[in-house]
Design a protein around this motif. Structure first.
Motif, mmCIF file in Angstrom:
data_model
loop_
_atom_site.group_PDB
_atom_site.id
_atom_site.type_symbol
_atom_site.label_atom_id
_atom_site.label_comp_id
_atom_site.label_asym_id
_atom_site.label_seq_id
_atom_site.Cartn_x
_atom_site.Cartn_y
_atom_site.Cartn_z
ATOM 1 N N ILE A 131 0.841 -1.205 0.000
ATOM 2 C CA ILE A 131 0.000 0.000 0.000
ATOM 3 C C ILE A 131 0.873 1.251 0.000
ATOM 4 O O ILE A 131 0.595 2.224 -0.701
ATOM 5 N N PHE A 132 1.937 1.233 0.785
ATOM 6 C CA PHE A 132 2.837 2.381 0.839
ATOM 7 C C PHE A 132 3.515 2.612 -0.508
ATOM 8 O O PHE A 132 3.685 3.755 -0.942
ATOM 9 N N ALA A 133 3.877 1.536 -1.192
ATOM 10 C CA ALA A 133 4.549 1.674 -2.488
ATOM 11 C C ALA A 133 3.582 2.131 -3.574
ATOM 12 O O ALA A 133 4.016 2.686 -4.594
ATOM 13 N N MET A 134 2.277 1.906 -3.403
ATOM 14 C CA MET A 134 1.305 2.350 -4.403
ATOM 15 C C MET A 134 1.252 3.874 -4.489
ATOM 16 O O MET A 134 0.847 4.425 -5.507
ATOM 17 N N GLY A 135 1.638 4.565 -3.443
ATOM 18 C CA GLY A 135 1.616 6.025 -3.447
ATOM 19 C C GLY A 135 2.852 6.638 -4.055
ATOM 20 O O GLY A 135 3.187 7.774 -3.755
ATOM 21 N N ARG A 136 3.541 5.950 -4.909
ATOM 22 C CA ARG A 136 4.780 6.375 -5.568
ATOM 23 C C ARG A 136 5.908 6.512 -4.558
ATOM 24 O O ARG A 136 5.748 7.130 -3.524
ATOM 25 N N LEU A 137 7.034 5.959 -4.872
ATOM 26 C CA LEU A 137 8.214 6.072 -4.025
ATOM 27 C C LEU A 137 8.985 7.311 -4.444
ATOM 28 O O LEU A 137 9.671 7.326 -5.462
ATOM 29 N N VAL A 138 8.827 8.375 -3.691
ATOM 30 C CA VAL A 138 9.480 9.637 -3.995
ATOM 31 C C VAL A 138 10.334 10.022 -2.786
ATOM 32 O O VAL A 138 9.845 10.074 -1.669
ATOM 33 N N LEU A 148 -3.500 5.284 5.063
ATOM 34 C CA LEU A 148 -4.010 3.916 5.037
ATOM 35 C C LEU A 148 -3.075 2.951 5.742
ATOM 36 O O LEU A 148 -3.514 2.036 6.451
ATOM 37 N N VAL A 149 -1.773 3.127 5.574
ATOM 38 C CA VAL A 149 -0.803 2.249 6.230
ATOM 39 C C VAL A 149 -0.840 2.457 7.741
ATOM 40 O O VAL A 149 -0.774 1.494 8.507
ATOM 41 N N LEU A 150 -0.962 3.699 8.186
ATOM 42 C CA LEU A 150 -1.060 3.933 9.628
ATOM 43 C C LEU A 150 -2.294 3.256 10.216
ATOM 44 O O LEU A 150 -2.242 2.649 11.295
ATOM 45 N N THR A 151 -3.400 3.319 9.507
ATOM 46 C CA THR A 151 -4.610 2.645 9.959
ATOM 47 C C THR A 151 -4.430 1.131 9.933
ATOM 48 O O THR A 151 -4.836 0.427 10.869
ATOM 49 N N ALA A 152 -3.794 0.618 8.899
ATOM 50 C CA ALA A 152 -3.570 -0.823 8.785
ATOM 51 C C ALA A 152 -2.629 -1.336 9.866
ATOM 52 O O ALA A 152 -2.774 -2.474 10.322
ATOM 53 N N ILE A 153 -1.675 -0.531 10.295
ATOM 54 C CA ILE A 153 -0.766 -0.940 11.368
ATOM 55 C C ILE A 153 -1.542 -1.143 12.661
ATOM 56 O O ILE A 153 -1.340 -2.132 13.378
ATOM 57 N N VAL A 154 -2.442 -0.226 12.971
ATOM 58 C CA VAL A 154 -3.246 -0.344 14.189
ATOM 59 C C VAL A 154 -4.148 -1.567 14.115
ATOM 60 O O VAL A 154 -4.259 -2.336 15.079
ATOM 61 N N ILE A 155 -4.780 -1.780 12.967
ATOM 62 C CA ILE A 155 -5.670 -2.927 12.809
ATOM 63 C C ILE A 155 -4.885 -4.237 12.890
ATOM 64 O O ILE A 155 -5.317 -5.197 13.529
ATOM 65 N N SER A 156 -3.722 -4.305 12.272
ATOM 66 C CA SER A 156 -2.932 -5.541 12.306
ATOM 67 C C SER A 156 -2.392 -5.820 13.700
ATOM 68 O O SER A 156 -2.268 -6.986 14.096
ATOM 69 N N PHE A 157 -2.084 -4.785 14.460
ATOM 70 C CA PHE A 157 -1.647 -4.993 15.845
ATOM 71 C C PHE A 157 -2.775 -5.597 16.668
ATOM 72 O O PHE A 157 -2.574 -6.551 17.429
ATOM 73 N N ALA A 158 -3.989 -5.069 16.506
ATOM 74 C CA ALA A 158 -5.141 -5.614 17.237
ATOM 75 C C ALA A 158 -5.448 -7.041 16.783
ATOM 76 O O ALA A 158 -5.764 -7.906 17.608
ATOM 77 N N MET A 159 -5.327 -7.299 15.484
ATOM 78 C CA MET A 159 -5.583 -8.642 14.974
ATOM 79 C C MET A 159 -4.554 -9.637 15.510
ATOM 80 O O MET A 159 -4.902 -10.764 15.887
ATOM 81 N N THR A 160 -3.294 -9.234 15.577
ATOM 82 C CA THR A 160 -2.258 -10.109 16.102
ATOM 83 C C THR A 160 -2.490 -10.413 17.576
ATOM 84 O O THR A 160 -2.340 -11.561 18.015
ATOM 85 N N ALA A 161 -2.881 -9.412 18.345
ATOM 86 C CA ALA A 161 -3.170 -9.638 19.761
ATOM 87 C C ALA A 161 -4.343 -10.596 19.924
ATOM 88 O O ALA A 161 -4.302 -11.510 20.769
ATOM 89 N N LEU A 162 -5.384 -10.430 19.126
ATOM 90 C CA LEU A 162 -6.534 -11.324 19.196
ATOM 91 C C LEU A 162 -6.153 -12.749 18.807
ATOM 92 O O LEU A 162 -6.554 -13.707 19.463
ATOM 93 N N LEU A 163 -5.366 -12.906 17.748
ATOM 94 C CA LEU A 163 -4.942 -14.242 17.329
ATOM 95 C C LEU A 163 -4.075 -14.917 18.375
ATOM 96 O O LEU A 163 -4.171 -16.136 18.580
ATOM 97 N N LEU A 164 -3.226 -14.157 19.051
ATOM 98 C CA LEU A 164 -2.408 -14.746 20.114
ATOM 99 C C LEU A 164 -3.264 -15.214 21.279
ATOM 100 O O LEU A 164 -3.025 -16.287 21.849
ATOM 101 N N VAL A 165 -4.282 -14.463 21.635
ATOM 102 C CA VAL A 165 -5.178 -14.877 22.715
ATOM 103 C C VAL A 165 -5.932 -16.138 22.308
ATOM 104 O O VAL A 165 -6.056 -17.082 23.100
ATOM 105 N N ILE A 166 -6.432 -16.176 21.078
ATOM 106 C CA ILE A 166 -7.142 -17.364 20.602
ATOM 107 C C ILE A 166 -6.207 -18.566 20.575
ATOM 108 O O ILE A 166 -6.589 -19.679 20.961
ATOM 109 N N ALA A 167 -4.957 -18.378 20.153
ATOM 110 C CA ALA A 167 -3.989 -19.476 20.110
ATOM 111 C C ALA A 167 -3.667 -19.976 21.521
ATOM 112 O O ALA A 167 -3.535 -21.188 21.736
ATOM 113 N N LEU A 168 -3.543 -19.066 22.474
ATOM 114 C CA LEU A 168 -3.261 -19.484 23.851
ATOM 115 C C LEU A 168 -4.433 -20.248 24.460
ATOM 116 O O LEU A 168 -4.241 -21.244 25.162
#
Length: 120
Positions: free
Chosen positions: A44-51, A77-97
């Motif tokens: 997503i970050f690279a889609m915004g042109r690498l300048v 969008l990447v900043l929003t995706a970072i927050v969402i992926s952090f929450a998703m990773t925390a949820l997946l770790l709880v489910i795995a435990l």
């Protein structure tokens, strides 16, 4: 050269993420999904042109063209995706435990494979 390096990094992240998602252990799957989210964020970050040295905010005196600025939307969008992926990773770790404590196994299918020399 920069575009090739970014494309290679995206490919390595996606390849490693898919390979880890296909493993039998839950931690490998969680780590694979994390690598996939890193690959998506970089894509997503690279889609915004690498300048290099281009600002995302308009400044006085510079023409408002894409030659002087970079697109701020992929960055947001990447900043929003970072927050969402952090929450998703925390949820997946709880489910795995929880699954590990209930099944006494960390395999995705809940069954331990036959070990070396172990008979039933």
């Amino acid at each position: 050269m920069t575009a090739w390096l970014v494309a290679t990094g995206i490919g390595v992240l996606f390849g490693s993420g898919v390979w880890l998602c296909l493993r039998a252990r839950t931690f490998d799957v969680v780590l694979g999904l994390t690598l996939l989210t890193y690959g998506v964020n970089l894509f997503i970050f690279a889609m915004g042109r690498l300048v290099v040295h281009a600002e995302p905010i308009l400044r006085p005196g510079a023409a408002p063209t894409l030659a002087n600025y970079t697109d701020p939307l992929p960055q947001a969008l990447v900043l929003t995706a970072i927050v969402i992926s952090f929450a998703m990773t925390a949820l997946l770790l709880v489910i795995a435990l929880v699954a590990r404590s209930e099944t006494r196994s960390d395999h995705v299918d809940g069954e331990e494979p036959q070990g070396r020399g172990e008979g039933r």
